[in-house]
Enzyme design. Structure first.
Site, PDB file in Angstrom:
ATOM      1  N   HIS A 157      51.212  39.778  -2.462  1.00 40.13           N
ATOM      2  CA  HIS A 157      52.513  40.477  -2.611  1.00 40.13           C
ATOM      3  C   HIS A 157      52.447  41.895  -2.032  1.00 40.13           C
ATOM      4  O   HIS A 157      53.144  42.784  -2.505  1.00 40.13           O
ATOM      5  CB  HIS A 157      52.949  40.542  -4.075  1.00 40.13           C
ATOM      6  CG  HIS A 157      52.836  39.242  -4.813  1.00 40.13           C
ATOM      7  ND1 HIS A 157      53.863  38.328  -4.885  1.00 40.13           N
ATOM      8  CD2 HIS A 157      51.796  38.686  -5.491  1.00 40.13           C
ATOM      9  CE1 HIS A 157      53.469  37.275  -5.592  1.00 40.13           C
ATOM     10  NE2 HIS A 157      52.217  37.461  -5.967  1.00 40.13           N
ATOM     11  N   SER A 278      56.536  58.684  21.686  1.00 36.38           N
ATOM     12  CA  SER A 278      57.957  58.803  21.385  1.00 36.38           C
ATOM     13  C   SER A 278      58.536  59.830  22.352  1.00 36.38           C
ATOM     14  O   SER A 278      57.889  60.816  22.676  1.00 36.38           O
ATOM     15  CB  SER A 278      58.133  59.271  19.942  1.00 36.38           C
ATOM     16  OG  SER A 278      59.380  59.908  19.802  1.00 36.38           O
ATOM     17  N   LYS A 284      53.911  61.509  17.730  1.00 32.66           N
ATOM     18  CA  LYS A 284      53.851  60.073  17.452  1.00 32.66           C
ATOM     19  C   LYS A 284      53.035  59.250  18.435  1.00 32.66           C
ATOM     20  O   LYS A 284      53.031  59.490  19.633  1.00 32.66           O
ATOM     21  CB  LYS A 284      55.277  59.497  17.416  1.00 32.66           C
ATOM     22  CG  LYS A 284      56.044  60.017  16.227  1.00 32.66           C
ATOM     23  CD  LYS A 284      57.132  59.076  15.832  1.00 32.66           C
ATOM     24  CE  LYS A 284      56.547  57.849  15.170  1.00 32.66           C
ATOM     25  NZ  LYS A 284      57.590  56.884  14.857  1.00 32.66           N
ATOM     26  N   GLU A 291      54.187  45.402  17.745  1.00 29.59           N
ATOM     27  CA  GLU A 291      55.611  45.169  17.447  1.00 29.59           C
ATOM     28  C   GLU A 291      56.201  44.135  18.402  1.00 29.59           C
ATOM     29  O   GLU A 291      56.979  43.270  18.009  1.00 29.59           O
ATOM     30  CB  GLU A 291      56.394  46.479  17.522  1.00 29.59           C
ATOM     31  CG  GLU A 291      56.166  47.347  16.290  1.00 29.59           C
ATOM     32  CD  GLU A 291      56.775  48.750  16.400  1.00 29.59           C
ATOM     33  OE1 GLU A 291      56.789  49.450  15.398  1.00 29.59           O
ATOM     34  OE2 GLU A 291      57.202  49.140  17.499  1.00 29.59           O
TER      35      GLU A 291
END
Ligand code: ARG
Length: 464
Positions: A157, A278, A284, A291
């Site tokens: 979980h 970014s 970043k 992804e």
């Protein structure tokens, strides 16, 4: 007039029809398989005296020339030719004269021709994917070998559950990828039957030898029913399904790479080579690669659903709807190939932060189950009661602001007098990991066993 239009047509095809009907823009990818299939067919026609030896030779040398032309990008693709089969045949006529080129299509239809071309592509793609998957497993295995002692929180979980070692965690993925390779292999074997010689749908009156062409093209035997031969696209569905399951697995791994590289975890750092920046936030480093691995899974599922839907209502035998079978398969195969290549490099070059993994284990009371197990094993307390006592111990640890692995047995004794100093030993995180030594468990010796099993499988896989 396009070669597929016989004397029955009086008018040229409308330009709009050509554009709508043609598959050449995408099926030109099958040029190699198409020429290989035609050469096998021509050879067989020659051996069966359906064509003369001279005609056969001329046809084959013409086809070989076309292969070179396409490979050297000298071949002119013309949409009016409709598909790769007609494009090659037209060019053959230009090279060797239509009198001879026109004999190649004896005892053959585009229906069995496209089926064999497409199947050859799918079979070859399965082999390529199997190789790439094995390479990826090898990469994971090499990393895992150095991390049988690296503790990290095992989760359920997405909550801290029990400590495991990193090699064990990676092994779970290796098991998935091994099944993916085995699934591709089993589809390869099941489908390794040649549709060539099915002709339009019913076979042919010419004395062809389907065993010869099957063998020449690397198939085990001809398909047994000609109508099935031209209608079957199970092989395409299977590779789409196999790739879908593989992508689901890689997507789950990608999800973990994304989590692990976040500030919250910092278990890994992706190398600069495989991270993106970014355009506005200079601090970043984004995990675009995992992804996209996760994101591309969607289109691959779409390709499977698309073909299942195309096929579901088709009467036997060939229908033009089936021309829609190719783009999705090409896309899924190409997607899986690039995903495997980049996943392999991303994982190979990532930095693994052992310290942060083990620090994270000191949160979330990962060894709580071990206290319960200790009460059962050493104090003869029923598991349910032990579970309850341990819950109280966890609450106590929370109250004191420590992890259960660091609590003093004196505090625990306040909860239940039967708890003695020995309990501390069981609450130790490494001991907790090593206690799970059932077959397939995370204990170091069991992890080593699994690594060996995986390595042996890889070694046995040089060829199947
Ligand atoms: N381009 C067609 C396809 O991809 C080839 C088969 C055409 N056969 C036919 N009878 N129209 O399916």
């Amino acid at each position: 007039m396009a070669k597929s239009r016989s004397g029955v047509f009086e008018k040229e095809a409308n330009e709009l029809l050509n554009r709508f009907n043609a598959s050449l823009l995408f099926d030109k990818k099958l040029y190699f398989q198409d020429i290989k299939g035609s050469i096998a067919h021509a050879k067989m026609l020659g051996n069966q005296n359906i064509l003369s030896q001279k005609e056969t030779k001329t046809i084959i040398s013409g086809l070989e020339k076309i292969l070179l032309e396409i490979q050297n990008e000298e071949f002119k693709f013309d949409l009016a030719d409709e598909d790769i089969h007609m494009a090659v045949e037209k060019r053959l006529g230009e090279i060797i004269g239509e009198d001879i080129s026109g004999r190649l299509h004896t005892a053959r239809s585009r229906n069995d021709q496209v089926a064999v071309d497409f199947k050859l592509y799918v079979q070859n793609s399965s082999l390529l994917l199997i190789d790439l998957i094995k390479e990826f497993i090898k990469t994971l295995l090499d990393i895992a070998k150095n991390h049988t002692k690296t503790l990290l929180p095992g989760m359920t979980h997405l909550q801290h559950a029990q400590p495991v070692n990193f090699a064990f965690h990676l092994l779970a993925y290796m098991c998935m990828f091994r099944r993916d390779a085995e699934r591709l292999e089993s589809s390869y074997k099941r489908n390794n039957l040649s549709p060539l010689g099915s002709a339009a749908l019913a076979g042919t009156p010419y004395p062809i030898d389907r065993f010869e062409t099957a063998e020449e093209l690397g198939f085990d035997a001809p398909m047994s029913n000609a109508m099935d031969g031209v209608s079957d696209r199970d092989f395409a569905l299977e590779i789409l399904f196999n790739i879908s399951v593989f992508m689901m697995h890689i997507s789950r791994l990608a999800e973990e790479l994304i989590l692990w590289s976040s500030v919250e975890f910092r278990f890994i750092a992706l190398s600069d080579e495989y991270s993106t920046g970014s355009s506005i936030m200079p601090q970043k480093k984004n995990p675009d690669v995992p992804e996209l691995l996760r994101g591309k899974t969607g289109r691959v599922y779409g390709n499977l659903l698309g073909l299942l839907t195309v096929l579901k209502g088709l009467p036997l035998a060939y229908n033009k709807d089936m021309q829609e079978d190719k783009e999705g398969v090409f896309d899924s195969v190409e997607t899986a190939v690039i995903c495997l290549k980049i996943a392999n490099e991303t994982v190979k070059t990532m930095n693994i932060n052992k310290e942060n993994m083990s620090k994270a284990c000191a949160k979330g009371h990962l060894s709580a189950t071990d206290l319960a197990d200790y009460l059962v094993t050493h104090k003869n307390i029923p598991f349910r009661e032990a579970h309850f006592i341990t819950g109280k111990a966890v609450a106590k640890a929370e109250e004191l602001g420590v992890d259960i692995s660091q609590i003093s047995y004196l505090e625990l004794q306040k909860i239940d007098g039967r708890i003695d100093k020995e309990a501390e030993k069981y609450l130790n995180l490494e001991a907790s990991m090593n206690a799970r030594n059932s077959k397939g468990g995370t204990a170091e010796n069991r992890t080593a066993e699994q690594l060996l099993e995986m390595e042996n499988w890889l070694k046995s896989q040089s060829k199947f």
